[in-house]
Design a protein around this motif. Structure first.
Motif, short mmCIF file in Angstrom:
data_model
loop_
_atom_site.label_atom_id
_atom_site.label_comp_id
_atom_site.label_asym_id
_atom_site.label_seq_id
_atom_site.Cartn_x
_atom_site.Cartn_y
_atom_site.Cartn_z
N GLU A 81 0.84 -1.20 0.00
CA GLU A 81 0.00 0.00 0.00
C GLU A 81 0.87 1.25 0.00
N LEU A 82 2.04 1.16 0.63
CA LEU A 82 2.97 2.29 0.70
C LEU A 82 3.68 2.44 -0.64
N ALA A 83 3.77 3.65 -1.12
CA ALA A 83 4.39 3.92 -2.42
C ALA A 83 5.83 3.41 -2.45
N ASP A 84 6.18 2.68 -3.51
CA ASP A 84 7.53 2.20 -3.81
C ASP A 84 8.00 1.03 -2.98
N VAL A 85 7.21 0.53 -2.03
CA VAL A 85 7.59 -0.61 -1.21
C VAL A 85 7.18 -1.89 -1.94
N LEU A 86 8.08 -2.87 -1.97
CA LEU A 86 7.80 -4.14 -2.64
C LEU A 86 8.06 -5.30 -1.67
N LEU A 87 7.29 -6.38 -1.83
CA LEU A 87 7.47 -7.59 -1.04
C LEU A 87 7.76 -8.74 -2.00
N PHE A 88 8.94 -9.34 -1.86
CA PHE A 88 9.37 -10.45 -2.70
C PHE A 88 9.23 -11.73 -1.89
N TYR A 124 11.43 -4.79 0.45
CA TYR A 124 12.22 -3.67 -0.05
C TYR A 124 11.67 -2.39 0.57
N VAL A 125 12.55 -1.69 1.31
CA VAL A 125 12.18 -0.43 1.97
C VAL A 125 13.00 0.68 1.31
N PRO A 126 12.37 1.54 0.51
CA PRO A 126 13.13 2.64 -0.09
C PRO A 126 13.54 3.66 0.97
N SER A 127 14.44 4.54 0.64
CA SER A 127 14.81 5.58 1.59
C SER A 127 13.59 6.46 1.86
N GLY A 128 13.55 7.01 3.07
CA GLY A 128 12.43 7.88 3.43
C GLY A 128 11.36 7.20 4.24
N PHE A 129 11.71 6.16 4.97
CA PHE A 129 10.75 5.45 5.81
C PHE A 129 11.29 5.27 7.21
N LEU A 130 10.40 5.30 8.20
CA LEU A 130 10.72 4.79 9.52
C LEU A 130 10.49 3.29 9.48
#
Length: 190
Positions: free
Chosen positions: A7-14, A121-127
């Motif tokens: 749901e969070l923009a740019d976050v992916l689950l592999f 995958y956690v892009p930069s800009g997240f807690l």
């Protein structure tokens, strides 16, 4: 390997698809070609600068049941990371702190465990933070920059504005995490 957008923009689950037989199982937990291909789709719509070859540091933590680690992030250009639970299970939480993001301020939780072998995958800009759900849980991180403690930021795991629904009573947090500021303080300082 199955890939899901969060749901969070740019976050992916592999999520790998293990081969199982009478000996146990074998699974590939990361494929750089697939990772780069999936992120290139994100790059078409937004700037997501990470590539598989950008990851330069691996770390691992071990936590006991009920322990919370988080909520941590980085100032400056942030840090992208790949997170997986290699042993046990964790309730893993992300909060988008990118003001320009369509999901700014939104949180999402994932269960990472040693059954599904999912890689987040956690892009930069997240807690980022998690709670151990099993007697012990090992979390592995692959990070795209060297750690610089001067850029560490944190919000209290118990912050009332975030209201993270930790599934277990919190058994322990670090002194640093217990002293972390609030969501409001982070937003004022940014």
């Amino acid at each position: 390997m199955r890939v899901e957008t969060a749901e969070l923009a740019d976050v992916l689950l592999f999520t790998p698809e293990p081969f199982r037989d009478e000996r146990g199982l074998f699974t590939r937990t990361f494929e750089s070609r697939l990772f780069d291909s999936e992120l290139s789709k994100s790059r078409q719509n937004r700037r997501v600068p990470t590539r598989a070859s950008d990851f330069i540091e691996d770390s691992q933590s071990r936590s006991n049941r009920g322990v919370v680690r988080g909520m941590h992030g980085r100032s400056g250009r942030g840090e992208a990371k790949l997170v997986r639970c290699s042993h046990g299970a964790v309730f893993d939480v992300l909060v988008d702190i990118r003001r320009e993001s369509p999901t700014f301020g939104v949180q999402q939780a994932f269960t990472l465990d040693d059954v599904a072998f999912a890689l987040l995958y956690v892009p930069s800009g997240f807690l980022h933070g998690f709670q151990a759900l099993t007697p012990t849980a090992d979390v592995c991180y692959r990070i795209d920059r060297e750690h610089d403690p001067r850029e560490d930021i944190a919000v209290a795991y118990s912050d009332s504005e975030l209201a993270i629904p930790w599934p277990l009573p919190v058994s322990h947090v670090s002194t640093r995490d217990a002293a972390a500021g609030s969501w409001s303080q982070l937003m004022e300082s940014a």
